[in-house]
Scaffold this active site. Structure first.
Site, PDB file in Angstrom:
ATOM      1  CD  GLN A  95     -63.437 -13.116 -17.593  1.00 34.37           C
ATOM      2  OE1 GLN A  95     -63.601 -12.016 -18.097  1.00 34.37           O
ATOM      3  NE2 GLN A  95     -63.678 -14.239 -18.343  1.00 34.37           N
ATOM      4  CB  CYS A  96     -56.115 -12.022 -15.928  1.00 33.55           C
ATOM      5  SG  CYS A  96     -54.417 -11.193 -15.801  1.00 33.55           S
ATOM      6  N   GLY A  97     -55.827 -10.294 -18.804  1.00 34.88           N
ATOM      7  CA  GLY A  97     -54.965 -10.127 -20.015  1.00 34.88           C
ATOM      8  C   GLY A  97     -53.569 -10.530 -20.091  1.00 34.88           C
TER       9      GLY A  97
ATOM     10  NE  ARG B 206     -57.374 -12.142 -22.502  1.00 32.61           N
ATOM     11  CZ  ARG B 206     -57.908 -11.002 -21.812  1.00 32.61           C
ATOM     12  NH1 ARG B 206     -58.742 -11.439 -20.807  1.00 32.61           N
ATOM     13  NH2 ARG B 206     -57.927  -9.903 -21.927  1.00 32.61           N
TER      14      ARG B 206
END
Length: 135
Positions: free
Chosen positions: A11-13, A16
């Site tokens: 969920q964390c850019g 990712r």
């Protein structure tokens, strides 16, 4: 090539981007979704030691448990922070990457380049379009 591990939150850019950057270098890391499989106390303390940082430096402050558990108190101890991280893994900042060259909290995402065993082969574009160039 030795193994690479990433403590990842999809969920964390930033997380990712780091995972994609590692893969861009031709490496398939071991991915630990740390919210579903949080580190135990021994592992958390080992990660802190390997990164040579204290719990304050690994603590996420922009999540509800930070305030709910009173971690915004200036008198909070390292032991209390570690206990809170074990209780609420969302308090652990990420991504954490472990390679043969070291262990690091990779914020910003290009910080992972310092510990990868290979050089960035070509320009990499983050999700937001920002380019990271080979050094």
């Amino acid at each position: 090539m030795s193994a690479i591990t990433i403590y990842h939150n999809p969920q964390c850019g930033t997380s990712r981007n780091v995972l994609a950057l590692i893969r861009h270098c031709g490496i398939e890391p071991t991915v630990i979704h740390y919210l579903e499989n949080p580190p135990d106390e021994t592992t958390l303390r080992d990660l802190l030691a390997k990164m040579a940082i204290g719990p304050q430096q690994l603590l996420r402050r922009n999540v509800a448990p930070y305030h709910d558990l009173g971690l915004d108190n200036d008198n909070i101890s390292d032991e209390q922070i570690i206990a809170a991280m074990l209780q609420q893994p969302i308090l652990i900042n990420r991504p954490i990457v472990i390679t043969e060259k070291g262990c690091k909290l990779c914020r910003p995402s290009e910080a992972v380049l310092d510990i990868l065993p290979v050089a960035l082969p070509a320009v990499f574009y983050k999700e937001d379009g920002e380019a990271i160039y080979p050094r």
